[in-house]
Design an enzyme around this catalytic site. Structure first.
Site, short mmCIF file in Angstrom:
data_model
loop_
_atom_site.label_atom_id
_atom_site.label_comp_id
_atom_site.label_asym_id
_atom_site.label_seq_id
_atom_site.Cartn_x
_atom_site.Cartn_y
_atom_site.Cartn_z
N GLU A 258 31.75 43.20 30.92
CA GLU A 258 31.57 42.16 29.91
C GLU A 258 30.40 41.26 30.27
O GLU A 258 30.20 40.91 31.43
CB GLU A 258 32.83 41.31 29.74
CG GLU A 258 32.75 40.41 28.52
CD GLU A 258 34.03 39.64 28.22
OE1 GLU A 258 34.84 39.44 29.15
OE2 GLU A 258 34.21 39.22 27.07
N GLU B 103 45.26 40.87 30.08
CA GLU B 103 43.96 41.42 29.66
C GLU B 103 43.12 41.59 30.91
O GLU B 103 43.01 40.67 31.72
CB GLU B 103 43.27 40.47 28.67
CG GLU B 103 41.82 40.87 28.37
CD GLU B 103 41.12 39.94 27.36
OE1 GLU B 103 41.81 39.24 26.59
OE2 GLU B 103 39.88 39.92 27.37
#
Ligand SMILES: *[C@@H]1O[C@H](CO)[C@@H](O)[C@H](O)[C@H]1NC(C)=O
Ligand SMILES: *[C@@H]1O[C@H](CO)[C@@H](O)[C@H](O)[C@H]1NC(C)=O
Ligand SMILES: *[C@@H]1O[C@H](CO)[C@@H](O)[C@H](O)[C@H]1NC(C)=O
Ligand SMILES: *[C@@H]1O[C@H](CO)[C@@H](O)[C@H](O)[C@H]1NC(C)=O
Length: 317
Positions: free
Chosen positions: A141, A136
């Site tokens: 974010e 990932e």
């Protein structure tokens, strides 16, 4: 390096190889309504137990949680509904690219990202059917409007990054193992990399490059003199070796990128609360009122700016 007839050919070959490693041609140029051909809407239960209700494309369109305007496309959360504590969470969207990519570069032209206490937006890449073994890469974010942006890898055990070097950002954790919460780099050099600061400068460009020797993330504010013209113009060919020092750099020195990552889809999601934004200590340290779930339930108008607006997503191979 000294010239020698026996190594001259090798030197030329390796220089050509490293130049080619940074050179790509556009594979997917995603703008406007093309977004709906390239991404699917995932009406799934939130894996991070957020106060969210992901809706499908038809529902998102009927609620105007997604729309396009020329080249730009918007995905957003509901900002009109007061939620009941026992009912579903705030309507929002999670989209996944139809194509998965191994080594590639991608440029995200972003005019606006979601804001609001309790919000947890992300632009990231993974193989949902093979997590964490397929890896990932979190490109954009953060939570609760708190800058700067944080870039993170999540992998199987056996992948770590050095504590510094080769980047503008700051390493905050070095073990990429998902059981250890991943290895993260904060873009401490630029607080306009996330949230209201990002939106205040009109956003900018995020880029990611994945090769077998490194995963790199760049960010340039709109109007910055350092944004490469290849990036701001949406060029069909790019050379990442001309882009300067990345903001986040995850080298393969002690992480075999070719085995820790498989083909990954691009995912863009906007959740609320959940395991990061909603963690009581994190939420209150952000200066946000009340508790996360009560606030998200009771204050739809706090999410007027809870939207992503993209000018383009270009993927290069
Ligand atoms: C959203 O993205 C992050 C990656 O940054 C991921 O860890 C999380 O599970 C996703 N959350 C939801 C609710 O989909
Ligand atoms: C959807 O929202 C946008 C932004 O507020 C607005 O410009 C547009 O008219 C809305 N579309 C519909 C069908 O309501
Ligand atoms: C970003 O904000 C933090 C917290 O306020 C501050 O410590 C840091 O110096 C800021 N970074 C820059 C580059 O201004
Ligand atoms: C994702 O992982 C699953 C399970 O290992 C695999 O079957 C699938 O081919 C992978 N997807 C891609 C795009 O590699």
């Amino acid at each position: 390096m000294k010239f020698s007839p026996s190594t001259g050919a090798l030197t030329v070959a390796s220089l050509a190889g490293s130049a080619l490693a940074g050179t790509y041609n556009v594979a997917d140029n995603i703008v406007g309504n093309g977004f709906y051909n390239s991404f699917g809407f995932e009406a799934i239960a939130d894996p991070t137990a957020g106060r969210v209700n992901y809706v499908d494309l038809a529902t998102a369109q009927s609620l105007n949680l997604t729309y396009t305007n020329g080249n730009s496309f918007v995905i957003r959360a509901d900002d009109t509904t007061v939620l009941t504590a026992s009912g579903p969470g705030r309507n929002s969207v999670r989209v996944k690219s139809n194509t998965a990519y191994t080594t590639h570069a991608a440029i995200f032209g972003i005019a606006h990202m979601p804001e609001g206490c309790g919000s947890w937006p992300a632009v990231w890449e993974t193989n949902e059917s093979n997590w964490p073994a397929g890896g990932e890469v979190d490109i954009v974010e953060g939570v609760n409007n708190v800058a700067p942006n944080q870039a993170t890898l999540h992998t199987s055990p056996g992948c770590t990054i050095p504590s510094s070097g080769g980047m503008l950002g700051t390493v905050v954790s070095t073990n990429c193992d998902s059981n250890a919460n991943g290895c993260s780099i904060q873009l401490t050099e630029d607080n306009n990399s996330f949230g209201p600061g990002f939106n205040g400068v009109g956003g900018g460009w995020y880029a990611v490059e994945r090769t077998n020797s490194a995963i790199s993330v760049w960010f340039w504010e709109r109007g910055s003199t350092s944004v490469p013209s290849q990036v701001s113009s949406g060029a069909s060919s790019i050379d990442t070796s001309t882009w300067g020092t990345p903001d986040a750099y995850f080298p393969s020195t002690s992480c075999d990128i070719s085995t820790m990552f498989d083909a990954n889809n691009i995912i863009i999601n906007l959740t609320f609360c959940g395991s990061w934004a909603g963690k009581a200590a994190t939420y209150s340290a952000s200066g946000c009122p009340s508790d996360c779930i009560s606030y998200v339930n009771a204050n739809p108008s706090a999410f007027t700016n809870a939207y992503f607006e993209f000018n383009a997503i270009n993927v290069y191979t």
